[in-house]
Design an enzyme around this catalytic site. Sequence first.
Site, PDB file in Angstrom:
ATOM      1  N   HIS A   7      45.682  43.902  34.595  1.00 10.27           N
ATOM      2  CA  HIS A   7      45.350  42.498  34.864  1.00 10.27           C
ATOM      3  C   HIS A   7      43.986  42.365  35.513  1.00 10.27           C
ATOM      4  CE1 HIS A   7      47.551  43.689  38.636  1.00 10.27           C
ATOM      5  NE2 HIS A   7      46.582  43.015  39.219  1.00 10.27           N
ATOM      6  N   HIS A  79      39.694  41.361  41.826  1.00  7.58           N
ATOM      7  CA  HIS A  79      39.824  42.773  41.459  1.00  7.58           C
ATOM      8  C   HIS A  79      40.288  42.907  40.020  1.00  7.58           C
ATOM      9  CE1 HIS A  79      44.040  41.987  42.940  1.00  7.58           C
ATOM     10  NE2 HIS A  79      44.375  42.779  41.936  1.00  7.58           N
ATOM     11  N   GLU A 130      42.211  48.152  41.433  1.00  5.26           N
ATOM     12  CA  GLU A 130      43.607  48.443  41.739  1.00  5.26           C
ATOM     13  C   GLU A 130      44.109  49.417  40.672  1.00  5.26           C
ATOM     14  OE1 GLU A 130      46.174  45.003  41.344  1.00  5.26           O
ATOM     15  OE2 GLU A 130      47.833  45.995  42.372  1.00  5.26           O
TER      16      GLU A 130
HETATM   17 CO    CO Z   1      46.421  42.987  41.295  1.00  4.55          CO
END
Ligand code: CO
Length: 134
Positions: A7, A79, A130
């Site tokens: 994502h 992020h 991440e």
């Molecule tokens: Co995230």
Amino acid sequence: MIGRLNHVAIAVPDLSSGINTYASILGAKVSEPQELPEHGVTVVFVELPNTKIELLEVLGEGSPIAPFMERNPSGGIHHICYEVDDIIASRDKLKAQGARVLGDGEPKTGAHGKPVLFLHPKDFCGTLVELEQV
Ligand code: CO
């Protein structure tokens, strides 16, 4: 080492407004809001055919996205999340190459109930990364 883009996360000042933008204006499918006190955020996921967009809103005091929101009051990309097969092996390999892992360096449970880690933006082209074990 890294796999699929899981994502892209966008921090927003007002989650309901962000949901409206993606659901009503852009016509995407948006999940129910999920509070993640351990991460200091409330999230929703926008489901796209090839990936997801995570909308983040500050939850509670000392949220890790609070400084970002101070710098970006109208929100912005916060992020990106890449999938890995083995988060501990990936972390150890990255640390051995000098990359900085945020927090105590141990994976936490992310929004999908899977282990996640964050890597320092200065080590990854100015972008907070991440990693999520899938
Ligand atoms: Co995230």
